[in-house]
Design a protein around this motif. Structure first.
Motif, PDB file in Angstrom:
ATOM      1  N   ILE A  80       0.866  -1.179   0.000  1.00 67.25           N
ATOM      2  CA  ILE A  80       0.000   0.000   0.000  1.00 67.25           C
ATOM      3  C   ILE A  80       0.899   1.223   0.000  1.00 67.25           C
ATOM      4  CG2 ILE A  80      -1.790   1.265   1.233  1.00 67.25           C
ATOM      5  CD1 ILE A  80      -2.735  -1.431   2.341  1.00 67.25           C
ATOM      6  N   ALA A  81       0.912   1.931  -1.117  1.00 66.49           N
ATOM      7  CA  ALA A  81       1.889   3.003  -1.340  1.00 66.49           C
ATOM      8  C   ALA A  81       1.320   4.363  -0.978  1.00 66.49           C
ATOM      9  CB  ALA A  81       2.372   2.977  -2.787  1.00 66.49           C
ATOM     10  N   CYS A  82       1.089   4.546   0.307  1.00 63.09           N
ATOM     11  CA  CYS A  82       0.687   5.840   0.855  1.00 63.09           C
ATOM     12  C   CYS A  82       1.205   5.886   2.273  1.00 63.09           C
ATOM     13  CB  CYS A  82      -0.837   6.003   0.830  1.00 63.09           C
ATOM     14  SG  CYS A  82      -1.421   7.420   1.781  1.00 63.09           S
ATOM     15  N   PHE A  83       1.754   7.020   2.712  1.00 59.61           N
ATOM     16  CA  PHE A  83       2.425   7.078   4.002  1.00 59.61           C
ATOM     17  C   PHE A  83       1.463   7.019   5.183  1.00 59.61           C
ATOM     18  CE2 PHE A  83       5.357   8.757   7.255  1.00 59.61           C
ATOM     19  CZ  PHE A  83       6.429   7.920   7.018  1.00 59.61           C
ATOM     20  N   SER A  84       0.167   7.049   4.928  1.00 59.81           N
ATOM     21  CA  SER A  84      -0.796   6.843   6.011  1.00 59.81           C
ATOM     22  C   SER A  84      -1.144   5.368   6.178  1.00 59.81           C
ATOM     23  CB  SER A  84      -2.082   7.644   5.740  1.00 59.81           C
ATOM     24  OG  SER A  84      -1.821   9.029   5.781  1.00 59.81           O
TER      25      SER A  84
END
Length: 226
Positions: A80-84
């Motif tokens: 999952i390529a999102c920093f959240s």
């Protein structure tokens, strides 16, 4: 059977997907798992609020379930390529394959490179959300500080402005907060990692690269055990 690691951008900005796709080039090696980068079309332009995080969770689950149905064991894992790390735990419940979030992997990688981790956020409002995540991971004592660029996801495409802000924030984390390793707090900044590392003289972790590296290791070990 060729196995594929799917790297999913939960926002709908294709430029972000293209940026981390290019940054993964060194990890595409002969004989290794295929790396395919996808954009969640239902997502907002950027994951910038807790509401954004919640709203993409079920679409992420449905996407992963669909990939599992269509590809079976050839779908070897997901990043999952999102920093959240939106939807991370829900997606883990939805599949038996490895699921890695770039925030978790980026921070863990940074902790192998330095004692005090400085995080570069894109927006100030992201910082409390990230802080809750670091608390859940039990690593707050290793976070020197998190400072924002003050740029939205779409604004990162302005390379000159982004470099100016990255250098300014990176130096502040180094000099005012004694960070000895930096983490880029967004999936869309892969092209700046090597430049910033040279600019501030500290190791810089690009979290999508960190997560994909970990995922590939798990997939290869799993393949060897079959």
């Amino acid at each position: 059977m060729e196995r594929t690691l799917y790297v999913i951008n939960p926002n709908s900005t294709q430029a972000v997907t293209d940026a981390f796709d290019a940054g993964l080039a060194p990890l595409r090696v002969a004989g290794g798992p295929r790396i395919e980068c996808l954009t969640l079309r239902e997502g907002p332009p950027g994951i910038q609020t807790q509401m954004d995080v919640e709203n993409v969770t079920l679409p992420m689950v449905r996407l992963v379930q669909d990939l599992d149905r269509r590809h079976g064991d050839a779908a070897a894992g997901y990043v999952i390529a999102c920093f959240s790390d939106p939807g991370l735990h829900a997606v883990r419940e939805a599949t038996s394959k490895p699921v890695l979030g770039i925030s978790e992997c980026g921070i863990l990688t940074a902790m192998t490179l330095g004692l005090r981790v400085g995080v570069i956020a894109i927006l100030r409002q992201s910082i409390p959300r990230h802080g809750r995540m670091f608390g859940a991971m039990g690593v707050q004592g290793r976070i020197a500080a998190e400072l924002p660029l003050g740029l939205g996801v779409v604004e990162l495409s302005d390379a000159a402005r982004t470099r100016d802000r990255l250098a300014e924030v990176g130096r502040a984390l180094r000099d005012s907060h004694q960070a000895d390793v930096l983490v880029l707090g967004c999936a869309g900044m892969a092209s700046y990692r090597a430049w910033l590392q040279e600019e501030v003289g500290l190791p810089v972790v690009e979290p999508t690269q960190a997560a994909v590296g970990m995922a590939l290791g798990r997939i290869l070990l799993d393949s060897a055990a079959r």
